[in-house]
Design a protein around this motif. Sequence first.
Motif, mmCIF file in Angstrom:
data_model
loop_
_atom_site.group_PDB
_atom_site.id
_atom_site.type_symbol
_atom_site.label_atom_id
_atom_site.label_comp_id
_atom_site.label_asym_id
_atom_site.label_seq_id
_atom_site.Cartn_x
_atom_site.Cartn_y
_atom_site.Cartn_z
ATOM 1 N N PRO A 155 -28.104 -55.665 25.640
ATOM 2 C CA PRO A 155 -29.333 -56.332 25.185
ATOM 3 C C PRO A 155 -29.892 -57.313 26.210
ATOM 4 C CG PRO A 155 -27.741 -56.228 23.394
ATOM 5 C CD PRO A 155 -27.027 -55.754 24.642
ATOM 6 N N GLY A 156 -29.037 -58.131 26.810
ATOM 7 C CA GLY A 156 -29.510 -59.086 27.801
ATOM 8 C C GLY A 156 -30.104 -58.403 29.022
ATOM 9 N N SER A 157 -29.466 -57.332 29.454
ATOM 10 C CA SER A 157 -29.962 -56.604 30.622
ATOM 11 C C SER A 157 -31.294 -55.929 30.322
ATOM 12 C CB SER A 157 -28.930 -55.565 31.056
ATOM 13 O OG SER A 157 -27.688 -56.189 31.315
ATOM 14 N N ALA A 158 -31.423 -55.377 29.114
ATOM 15 C CA ALA A 158 -32.679 -54.742 28.725
ATOM 16 C C ALA A 158 -33.819 -55.755 28.751
ATOM 17 C CB ALA A 158 -32.547 -54.121 27.333
ATOM 18 N N ALA A 159 -33.558 -56.959 28.221
ATOM 19 C CA ALA A 159 -34.590 -57.990 28.209
ATOM 20 C C ALA A 159 -34.942 -58.445 29.624
ATOM 21 C CB ALA A 159 -34.127 -59.179 27.370
ATOM 22 N N LEU A 160 -33.940 -58.565 30.476
ATOM 23 C CA LEU A 160 -34.196 -58.977 31.858
ATOM 24 C C LEU A 160 -34.958 -57.907 32.628
ATOM 25 C CD1 LEU A 160 -30.809 -60.717 32.603
ATOM 26 C CD2 LEU A 160 -33.056 -61.806 32.788
ATOM 27 N N LEU A 161 -34.607 -56.641 32.411
ATOM 28 C CA LEU A 161 -35.339 -55.559 33.077
ATOM 29 C C LEU A 161 -36.807 -55.565 32.658
ATOM 30 C CD1 LEU A 161 -32.692 -52.703 32.812
ATOM 31 C CD2 LEU A 161 -33.493 -53.764 34.926
ATOM 32 N N ALA A 162 -37.065 -55.982 31.423
ATOM 33 C CA ALA A 162 -38.440 -56.014 30.928
ATOM 34 C C ALA A 162 -39.213 -57.241 31.394
ATOM 35 C CB ALA A 162 -38.436 -55.957 29.396
ATOM 36 N N LEU A 163 -38.520 -58.374 31.531
ATOM 37 C CA LEU A 163 -39.223 -59.640 31.708
ATOM 38 C C LEU A 163 -39.044 -60.314 33.072
ATOM 39 C CD1 LEU A 163 -38.479 -61.136 28.176
ATOM 40 C CD2 LEU A 163 -40.662 -60.217 28.993
ATOM 41 N N ALA A 164 -38.031 -59.959 33.818
ATOM 42 C CA ALA A 164 -37.807 -60.628 35.110
ATOM 43 C C ALA A 164 -38.946 -60.342 36.091
ATOM 44 C CB ALA A 164 -36.476 -60.188 35.701
ATOM 45 N N ASP A 165 -39.250 -61.339 36.906
ATOM 46 C CA ASP A 165 -40.269 -61.155 37.941
ATOM 47 C C ASP A 165 -39.765 -60.267 39.065
ATOM 48 O OD1 ASP A 165 -42.378 -63.177 37.040
ATOM 49 O OD2 ASP A 165 -40.587 -64.429 37.132
ATOM 50 N N THR A 166 -38.470 -60.415 39.384
ATOM 51 C CA THR A 166 -37.898 -59.688 40.515
ATOM 52 C C THR A 166 -36.578 -59.053 40.103
ATOM 53 O OG1 THR A 166 -38.912 -61.224 42.094
ATOM 54 C CG2 THR A 166 -37.072 -59.875 42.897
ATOM 55 N N LEU A 167 -36.431 -57.753 40.367
ATOM 56 C CA LEU A 167 -35.208 -57.010 40.086
ATOM 57 C C LEU A 167 -34.555 -56.635 41.403
ATOM 58 C CD1 LEU A 167 -36.662 -54.589 37.369
ATOM 59 C CD2 LEU A 167 -35.413 -56.720 36.969
ATOM 60 N N VAL A 168 -33.258 -56.948 41.527
ATOM 61 C CA VAL A 168 -32.535 -56.663 42.771
ATOM 62 C C VAL A 168 -31.243 -55.932 42.419
ATOM 63 C CG1 VAL A 168 -31.456 -57.612 44.842
ATOM 64 C CG2 VAL A 168 -33.459 -58.759 43.825
ATOM 65 N N GLU A 169 -31.065 -54.744 42.972
ATOM 66 C CA GLU A 169 -29.832 -53.996 42.735
ATOM 67 C C GLU A 169 -28.820 -54.306 43.838
ATOM 68 O OE1 GLU A 169 -28.360 -49.479 41.652
ATOM 69 O OE2 GLU A 169 -30.081 -49.730 42.997
ATOM 70 N N LEU A 170 -27.641 -54.768 43.426
ATOM 71 C CA LEU A 170 -26.548 -54.976 44.365
ATOM 72 C C LEU A 170 -25.717 -53.702 44.414
ATOM 73 C CD1 LEU A 170 -25.501 -58.560 43.218
ATOM 74 C CD2 LEU A 170 -27.047 -57.933 45.072
ATOM 75 N N LYS A 171 -25.235 -53.347 45.579
ATOM 76 C CA LYS A 171 -24.618 -52.037 45.753
ATOM 77 C C LYS A 171 -23.110 -52.062 45.523
ATOM 78 C CE LYS A 171 -28.502 -50.069 47.036
ATOM 79 N NZ LYS A 171 -29.426 -51.216 46.953
ATOM 80 N N ALA A 172 -22.638 -51.037 44.798
ATOM 81 C CA ALA A 172 -21.209 -50.742 44.663
ATOM 82 C C ALA A 172 -21.014 -49.294 45.090
ATOM 83 C CB ALA A 172 -20.738 -50.953 43.226
ATOM 84 N N VAL A 173 -19.767 -48.910 45.357
ATOM 85 C CA VAL A 173 -19.500 -47.580 45.907
ATOM 86 C C VAL A 173 -18.512 -46.824 45.014
ATOM 87 C CG1 VAL A 173 -18.665 -46.276 47.901
ATOM 88 C CG2 VAL A 173 -19.886 -48.427 48.239
ATOM 89 N N CYS A 174 -18.853 -45.592 44.693
ATOM 90 C CA CYS A 174 -17.987 -44.688 43.928
ATOM 91 C C CYS A 174 -16.864 -44.173 44.841
ATOM 92 C CB CYS A 174 -18.819 -43.526 43.391
ATOM 93 S SG CYS A 174 -17.888 -42.274 42.453
ATOM 94 N N ASP A 175 -15.815 -43.650 44.233
ATOM 95 C CA ASP A 175 -14.709 -43.079 45.010
ATOM 96 C C ASP A 175 -15.175 -41.955 45.927
ATOM 97 O OD1 ASP A 175 -12.942 -44.786 43.811
ATOM 98 O OD2 ASP A 175 -12.264 -43.351 42.310
#
Length: 205
Positions: free
Chosen positions: A126-146
């Motif tokens: 729920p918090g992430s959904a609200a932030l994706l809707a309302l944040a001014d800036t979205l920044v994806e930090l990278k992680a790596v799969c096996d």
Amino acid sequence: MAKLYFYYAAMNAGKSTTLLQADYNYRERGMETMLWTAAIDERAGHGTIGSRIALSAPAATYDESVNLFDAVVAELIRRKLDCILVDEAQFLTQGHVLQLTRVADELRIPVLCYGLRTDFQGKLFPGSAALLALADTLVELKAVCDCGRKATMNLRVDADGLAVADGAQTEIGGNYRYIALCRKHFFQRLNEGKARQMSLGLARR
């Protein structure tokens, strides 16, 4: 103009480390920060933001009863604030996120939120959904799969490393841990977990 930022990633991408580095950068320049973390998450200790590389800092805690806007206003009476940093932002409520928009818009203080985007079933918090809707800036930090691809999903596994396909959205500590995977391998292992749990259920009948 102050902004509301959402830095999101899968597990083990260094979200808390990045937050603590941002906090250090502000304080190094003589600026004042206020840190927040979810009361439900006590893995690093109550009211502590901890990272995998052993960095930590004390923080105020929030749960559903806390009004973040009012708490920031109360803190402003005591001292100047140049930035608000929020860890485990997936546990924010929609109301919390609306309060943080007011911090940015009305108090003109930047708000930096760090958290997961999706849960162990690939559903938005729920918090992430609200932030994706309302944040001014979205920044994806990278992680790596096996496999070497970008990891965007979080798989819950049991003590034997087997995928867990159902359960409560929030499960901290206990016998579970989480691993970051790319979408392809997330669904591959999640479906394996569903099939295994279904066969166990049939076997018990």
